[in-house]
Design an enzyme around this catalytic site. Structure first.
Site, PDB file in Angstrom:
ATOM      1  CG  ASP A  92      -0.269  -0.025   2.529  1.00  0.00           C
ATOM      2  OD1 ASP A  92       0.939   0.252   2.575  1.00  0.00           O
ATOM      3  OD2 ASP A  92      -0.936  -0.304   3.535  1.00  0.00           O
ATOM      4  N   GLY A  94       0.959   3.895   2.050  1.00  0.00           N
ATOM      5  CA  GLY A  94       1.280   4.555   3.318  1.00  0.00           C
ATOM      6  C   GLY A  94       0.299   5.651   3.686  1.00  0.00           C
ATOM      7  N   GLY A  95      -0.518   6.084   2.737  1.00  0.00           N
ATOM      8  CA  GLY A  95      -1.422   7.202   2.980  1.00  0.00           C
ATOM      9  C   GLY A  95      -2.414   6.954   4.099  1.00  0.00           C
ATOM     10  CG  ASP A 146      -5.052   6.990  -1.317  1.00  0.00           C
ATOM     11  OD1 ASP A 146      -4.112   6.590  -0.592  1.00  0.00           O
ATOM     12  OD2 ASP A 146      -6.173   6.461  -1.309  1.00  0.00           O
ATOM     13  CD  GLN A 189      -9.913   7.474  -1.390  1.00  0.00           C
ATOM     14  OE1 GLN A 189     -11.012   7.428  -0.819  1.00  0.00           O
ATOM     15  NE2 GLN A 189      -8.858   6.807  -0.943  1.00  0.00           N
ATOM     16  CG  ASP A 266      -6.035  -5.342   2.164  1.00  0.00           C
ATOM     17  OD1 ASP A 266      -5.655  -5.004   3.307  1.00  0.00           O
ATOM     18  OD2 ASP A 266      -6.599  -4.549   1.392  1.00  0.00           O
ATOM     19  CB  CYS A 304     -11.626 -27.423   8.823  1.00  0.00           C
ATOM     20  SG  CYS A 304     -10.275 -26.252   8.514  1.00  0.00           S
ATOM     21  CB  CYS A 306      -6.569 -25.657   8.986  1.00  0.00           C
ATOM     22  SG  CYS A 306      -7.343 -25.511  10.621  1.00  0.00           S
ATOM     23  CB  CYS A 309      -9.849 -28.331  12.004  1.00  0.00           C
ATOM     24  SG  CYS A 309     -10.555 -26.675  12.176  1.00  0.00           S
ATOM     25  CG  HIS A 335      -9.648 -22.360  11.509  1.00  0.00           C
ATOM     26  ND1 HIS A 335     -10.200 -23.497  10.951  1.00  0.00           N
ATOM     27  CD2 HIS A 335     -10.670 -21.458  11.594  1.00  0.00           C
ATOM     28  CE1 HIS A 335     -11.492 -23.296  10.720  1.00  0.00           C
ATOM     29  NE2 HIS A 335     -11.799 -22.071  11.101  1.00  0.00           N
TER      30      HIS A 335
END
Length: 375
Positions: A92, A94-95, A146, A189, A266, A304, A306, A309, A335
């Site tokens: 990103d 940093g804004g 931005d 924006q 994200d 699951c 993972c 689990c 998980h």
């Protein structure tokens, strides 16, 4: 060398699936990017993050410029080598962190001067410096610099901020230069104002970017308002480029965003929740802090695959959380990231089969069941 490119493979309604190609590998979309703020996804080894199905990580310009420093990371071989992650990385600009974390910040046409939240030292971040830092880090996808105002705000304030961000976007594009194999994304924006979003999208498209982000959402406006904005905002952006919704979010936010044409997301939520004893499952959120789990021999989520689990009971996960053992955050983060990547995989399959509406209906119905009955 592979150039940066994006190809769409299928649609189901507005939902899209495709592939972003980079020199460091392919990113299957819709994609969820785990957040490696300070060159690590907290509680996870890089190999483990890859094992969950992640194709790309997010690194944070603000945090990395303050510690250990972009120039130092560059001397040490770049961010991929530094953190032992060979797949693509998005950084990103940093804004957002400057606006939300830094103390005594001063905003001008040129950029932002601020005091570090770590030691109070003074720094300046401009579009040109942000591009330089991200170049030193060596990220594959770079974000334009931005300003992101907190909502709610008067429309005049949102408009002025958006227009400043568009001038900064043009400067970011200029400073980014010619970097084959790397991509620069512009950030739309305009708050919740459709006319400002439209104006921003036009300005960005005129400049020209390899991808486009929808910024300024998931900042406290609520899901209904966010979805209202997403009903139109992605459609304003070029069809043949990736669309990235920044900072989102909860599983139902993600499904709603993909339904509206978003390709990338994200969020710190899977890892942050894992460290506070919260797990995300098909049937919603499970709080391992609760005493109801202390005698429960069943896995966190049946079926699951993972490690949390597969190998441990709810009773154990409850115990290690209550005992402040590090393994608690490690297992629950694994998980959660596994669940998020499974969700993305299922959405990609549903879009490819043009059954996204049925997938969404089942997703919400399963979540509405709530956690399994207590023993």
């Amino acid at each position: 060398m592979t150039q940066f490119s994006f190809s769409l493979a299928a649609r189901s309604g507005k939902a899209r699936t495709g592939t972003i190609s980079t020199p460091r590998g392919q990113i299957r979309t819709p994609a969820f990017m785990p957040v490696g703020t300070a060159a690590t996804v907290k509680g996870m080894m890089p190999e483990s993050v890859a094992e969950t199905g992640a194709d790309i990580l997010l690194g944070n310009t603000y945090h990395l410029m303050l510690r250990p420093g972009a120039e130092r990371i560059d001397r040490l071989g770049g961010l991929h080598h530094f953190m032992n992650w060979e797949k693509p990385i998005l950084t990103d600009s940093g804004g957002f962190q400057v606006m939300s974390l830094a103390g005594l910040r001063k905003l001008t046409e040129d950029g932002v001067t601020f005091k570090s939240h770590i030691d109070g030292s003074r720094h300046e971040l401009t579009p040109e410096r942000s591009m330089e830092i991200q170049r030193l880090l060596g990220s594959d996808i770079v974000m334009a610099f931005d300003e992101c105002p907190a909502l709610p705000a008067p429309k005049e304030r949102i408009a002025a901020s958006m227009q400043l961000s568009m001038r900064w976007a043009a400067r970011s594009r200029e400073a980014f230069g010619d970097r084959p194999g790397h991509a620069l994304f512009g950030i739309q924006q305009g708050g919740l104002e459709p006319d400002l979003r439209e104006e921003s999208a036009k300005a960005l498209t005129d400049i020209g970017f390899e991808g486009y982000a929808i910024g300024g959402l998931a900042v406290g406006e609520g899901q209904e308002a966010m979805f209202g904005c997403l009903d139109t905002a992605p459609d304003m952006l070029p069809e043949d480029k990736p669309r990235y919704l920044m900072g989102v979010g909860k599983p139902d936010d993600i499904v709603g965003a993909v339904k509206r044409g978003v390709d990338m997301m994200d969020c710190v939520l899977p890892s942050r929740s894992g460290r506070t004893g919260q797990a995300w499952t098909r049937r919603g959120q499970v709080n391992l802090k609760n005493a109801r789990h202390q005698d429960d021999p069943r896995p966190l989520e049946e079926g699951c695959s993972c490690p949390a689990c597969r190998n441990y009971s709810r009773a154990y996960l409850h115990h290690v959380f209550r005992s402040n053992e590090m393994i608690s955050g490690m297992l629950l983060t694994w998980h959660n990231l596994h669940y998020y990547q499974l969700l993305m995989s299922e959405m990609r399959a549903a879009i490819a089969d043009d059954t996204f509406a049925a997938f969404e209906e089942k997703f919400h119905a399963t979540r509405a069941l709530g956690d399994i009955e207590r023993i």
